[in-house]
Design a protein around this motif. Structure first.
Motif, PDB file in Angstrom:
ATOM      1  N   SER A  29      13.541   8.341   4.243  1.00  0.00           N
ATOM      2  CA  SER A  29      13.309   7.675   5.527  1.00  0.00           C
ATOM      3  C   SER A  29      12.031   8.222   6.166  1.00  0.00           C
ATOM      4  O   SER A  29      11.318   7.506   6.855  1.00  0.00           O
ATOM      5  CB  SER A  29      14.518   7.817   6.459  1.00  0.00           C
ATOM      6  N   PHE A  30      11.722   9.504   5.882  1.00  0.00           N
ATOM      7  CA  PHE A  30      10.477  10.089   6.383  1.00  0.00           C
ATOM      8  C   PHE A  30       9.275   9.374   5.761  1.00  0.00           C
ATOM      9  O   PHE A  30       8.354   8.942   6.466  1.00  0.00           O
ATOM     10  CB  PHE A  30      10.455  11.583   6.051  1.00  0.00           C
ATOM     11  N   ALA A  45       0.830  -1.206   0.000  1.00  0.00           N
ATOM     12  CA  ALA A  45       0.000   0.000   0.000  1.00  0.00           C
ATOM     13  C   ALA A  45       0.864   1.256   0.000  1.00  0.00           C
ATOM     14  O   ALA A  45       0.404   2.340  -0.332  1.00  0.00           O
ATOM     15  CB  ALA A  45      -0.905   0.006   1.222  1.00  0.00           C
ATOM     16  N   ALA A  46       2.143   1.071   0.342  1.00  0.00           N
ATOM     17  CA  ALA A  46       3.030   2.233   0.507  1.00  0.00           C
ATOM     18  C   ALA A  46       3.287   2.934  -0.823  1.00  0.00           C
ATOM     19  O   ALA A  46       3.446   4.143  -0.865  1.00  0.00           O
ATOM     20  CB  ALA A  46       4.353   1.790   1.112  1.00  0.00           C
ATOM     21  N   ARG A  58       0.624  -0.160   9.788  1.00  0.00           N
ATOM     22  CA  ARG A  58       0.237  -0.605  11.123  1.00  0.00           C
ATOM     23  C   ARG A  58      -1.223  -0.281  11.398  1.00  0.00           C
ATOM     24  O   ARG A  58      -1.977  -1.118  11.875  1.00  0.00           O
ATOM     25  CB  ARG A  58       1.111   0.088  12.177  1.00  0.00           C
ATOM     26  N   SER A  59      -1.627   0.945  11.050  1.00  0.00           N
ATOM     27  CA  SER A  59      -3.002   1.344  11.353  1.00  0.00           C
ATOM     28  C   SER A  59      -3.991   0.573  10.468  1.00  0.00           C
ATOM     29  O   SER A  59      -5.152   0.433  10.801  1.00  0.00           O
ATOM     30  CB  SER A  59      -3.185   2.857  11.193  1.00  0.00           C
ATOM     31  N   ALA A  60      -3.501   0.067   9.315  1.00  0.00           N
ATOM     32  CA  ALA A  60      -4.395  -0.711   8.440  1.00  0.00           C
ATOM     33  C   ALA A  60      -4.479  -2.169   8.894  1.00  0.00           C
ATOM     34  O   ALA A  60      -5.078  -2.997   8.225  1.00  0.00           O
ATOM     35  CB  ALA A  60      -3.918  -0.640   7.004  1.00  0.00           C
ATOM     36  N   SER A  66       4.751   5.229   5.725  1.00  0.00           N
ATOM     37  CA  SER A  66       4.075   4.053   5.180  1.00  0.00           C
ATOM     38  C   SER A  66       4.057   2.919   6.197  1.00  0.00           C
ATOM     39  O   SER A  66       3.118   2.131   6.236  1.00  0.00           O
ATOM     40  CB  SER A  66       4.713   3.611   3.859  1.00  0.00           C
ATOM     41  N   VAL A  67       5.083   2.848   7.065  1.00  0.00           N
ATOM     42  CA  VAL A  67       5.059   1.841   8.119  1.00  0.00           C
ATOM     43  C   VAL A  67       3.880   2.123   9.052  1.00  0.00           C
ATOM     44  O   VAL A  67       3.115   1.233   9.407  1.00  0.00           O
ATOM     45  CB  VAL A  67       6.386   1.844   8.921  1.00  0.00           C
TER      46      VAL A  67
END
Lengths: 256, 338
Positions: free
Chosen positions: B321-322, B2-3, B332-334, B327-328
């Motif tokens: 890195s931002f 998804a990122a 997680r929230s997904a 996306s991490v």
């Protein structure tokens, strides 16, 4: 005559003759191994076959064309591709991009066409990406396509290098010590991959130290010692060859 | 994954915002001084786009790009003063720089690292000498005066606003074309050469040809940038085309981050605006600005050293890195199944 025909190639570095009048033939559809103790001239022989070094004497011909002294990228275009002993990937690019670079000779988009995003270029890029994904699945790297190549563990780096080499759709692939640093499970997976690749119509030459792998997958073996060819034949004969046994035992016992 | 779409949407949004700001600037900015600085940003961007391909992507250093800037500026300025129409003068300026690039690239790109740096540095110094000594063409150290503004027939870019719009129109087109190149086959080949020339050859890339091509392209863009500069300021002299300028350009690419066009753009904007910080930061004291200007060269040098030592990924590395962190968090929230 074989697909690859090597006639008396010789390479000297100063006073040392690294490869001394070596001749052999590689036949289409086989897995051919080049073995020998350290310093036998295996890697130099590889460099001579792929244009990374020029031989002082002798000729190399591939599918009837003389490729002696040709620059490496031209040899790849003819369908002869190689990998490196220490696995040289493009670490800062993704796994997928590495394979796409491997497909360079099969794609055509240049600076102008790419800058203008011509329809022909877009189509080519899309088809290339599909093909690259297919090659990654072939070596079981499909799910890490978007990972950075530099982040892959050693065993998977080897497989990626093979997928990248396959990207050029080669007729003959030269692998320089593909099993170096792999554990038993990874070596078994490599052997399986090599057979799959051969069965897909790619002839293979491996330089290899791992006797288990060599005896397992090779159809034909060439043995080098101190730059000279000392034996040639199928694995069962090579294992019993007195000259081979002496060359190896003179240095260290075969670990297989 | 998804990122990926999330990153892409963000990129498009940023590009749209940047485009809007660029287009609105000449109508909103009433300060002529600031508009001038912004025009210089546009001119530098054209140059840096080329240098980013050469240095940021292919990893081939050039310490002589000011020479191509000069070749473009003098060729076009000289011809325009003779009465040659601007579009023709522009083509001649770009061609002169490209030719200079080709002549330098053919022998030099067989060299690597420090040797390539020395060869390009030498070329820059030779051309600077040439600009100073061939007084008939260049006006010597007094410079070339009275270069007419850019124009085509009755359309002449002679106001600060039209000059700005011309420069930025060219800059946007150049950046768009460069962005198209870097994410396709030639861009990958350039990054491959940067990664390992040996492996690039083993992949069938004609590394010499590729390096010569990208060098000529970057020289031509340097020439284009020089042409726009000459017709923008109307007066050019050798003091503009020095080693210092070449080094500033390399610093812009390095600060932005190797292998990132967006980073190079950010590096160019920051370093071009730095000495004129008072034009955007209203409260800044005169003394501070003077300090920035007096220490400009030292600041550039320090930026280069600090980037090399502490942030080899440059601004783009920070950006990446931002985005990775975002996306991490999204994953997680997904539900953590991405």
């Amino acid at each position: 005559m074989g697909m690859l025909s090597v006639q008396g190639i010789t390479k000297r570095f100063g006073g040392l003759t690294a490869v001394d009048a070596v001749s052999f033939e590689v036949h289409e559809g086989t897995i051919h191994a080049i073995i020998g103790p350290n310093g036998a001239g295996k890697s130099t022989a590889f460099n001579l076959l792929t244009g990374f070094e020029k031989p002082d004497a002798g000729t190399v011909s591939f599918e009837g064309a003389t490729i002696t002294g040709m620059r490496p990228h031209r040899i790849v275009r003819l369908g002869l591709v190689r990998t490196f002993q220490n696995t040289v990937l493009f670490d800062d690019m993704t796994v997928l991009e590495n394979v796409l670079v491997g497909m360079h000779v099969r794609t055509r988009a240049g600076f102008i066409g790419s800058a203008l995003a011509l329809p022909r270029v877009r189509t080519e890029e899309r088809l290339a990406a599909e093909e690259a994904h297919r090659l990654l699945r072939l070596v079981d790297l499909g799910e890490v396509a978007d990972a950075r190549a530099g982040d892959l563990p050693h065993g998977r780096r080897r497989l990626l290098e093979i997928a990248r080499a396959l990207g050029s759709r080669p007729r003959l692939m030269l692998l320089d010590e593909p099993a170096a640093g792999l554990n038993n499970a990874e070596t078994a997976q490599l052997a399986e991959t090599l057979r799959r690749v051969r069965d897909s119509g790619v002839t293979i030459v491996v330089v290899e130290h791992d006797m288990g792998l060599v005896m397992d997958v090779s159809d034909e073996i060439v043995v080098l010692n101190e730059g000279r060819k000392i034996a040639e034949g199928p694995p069962l004969l090579i294992q019993k060859d007195p000259a081979v046994i002496e060359a190896y035992l003179g240095e260290e016992a075969v670990d297989a | 994954m998804a990122a990926v779409p999330a990153t892409r949407t963000l990129r498009w949004a940023l590009a749209a915002i940047a485009g809007g700001l660029v287009l609105a600037a000449p109508f909103v900015v009433t300060d002529k001084y600031l508009l001038r600085i912004l025009t210089f940003v546009g001119i530098n961007l054209i140059m840096v786009a080329g240098l980013s391909l050469l240095f940021g992507y292919a990893g081939q250093i050039s310490l002589g790009h000011a020479a191509f800037y000069g070749l473009g500026a003098y060729t076009s300025g000289f011809l325009a003063k003779l009465g040659v129409a601007w579009p023709l003068a522009l083509v001649a300026g770009v061609a002169a720089a490209a030719l200079g690039g080709l002549l330098l690239a053919l022998p030099s790109l067989r060299l690597k690292g420090h040797y390539l740096a020395m060869a390009t540095l030498g070329f820059g110094e030779i051309m600077l000498f040439f600009f100073t000594e061939t007084e008939v063409i260049t006006g010597g150290s007094n410079g070339l005066r009275g270069i007419p503004p850019a124009g085509l027939g009755p359309l002449v870019a002679d106001t600060p606003q039209t000059k700005y719009l011309l420069v930025w129109a060219v800059a946007c087109v150049v950046l768009l074309l460069a962005a198209n190149v870097v994410r396709r086959r030639p861009g990958r080949a350039l990054r491959a050469i940067h990664g390992s020339e040996m492996a690039a050859q083993a992949c069938g890339i004609d590394t010499v040809r590729m390096k010569v091509q990208v060098f000529v392209i970057s020289a031509a863009l340097g020439g284009l940038s020089g042409v726009l500069y000459a017709h923008y300021v109307g007066f050019i002299s050798p003091s503009t085309f020095t080693l210092h300028y070449s080094l500033v350009l390399v610093t812009m690419v390095a600060l932005g981050g190797m292998g990132s066009l967006a980073g190079a753009v950010a590096g160019t904007v920051l370093l071009t605006m730095l000495p004129y910080a008072d034009a955007i930061i209203p409260g800044l004291s005169r003394a501070t600005v003077e300090l920035l200007q007096d220490w400009e060269s030292d600041i550039h040098g320090m930026v280069l050293i600090l980037v090399m030592l502490f942030m080899p990924g440059g601004l783009a590395g920070w950006g990446r890195s931002f985005l990775a962190r975002i996306s991490v968090r999204r994953a997680r929230s997904a539900g953590g199944d991405a």
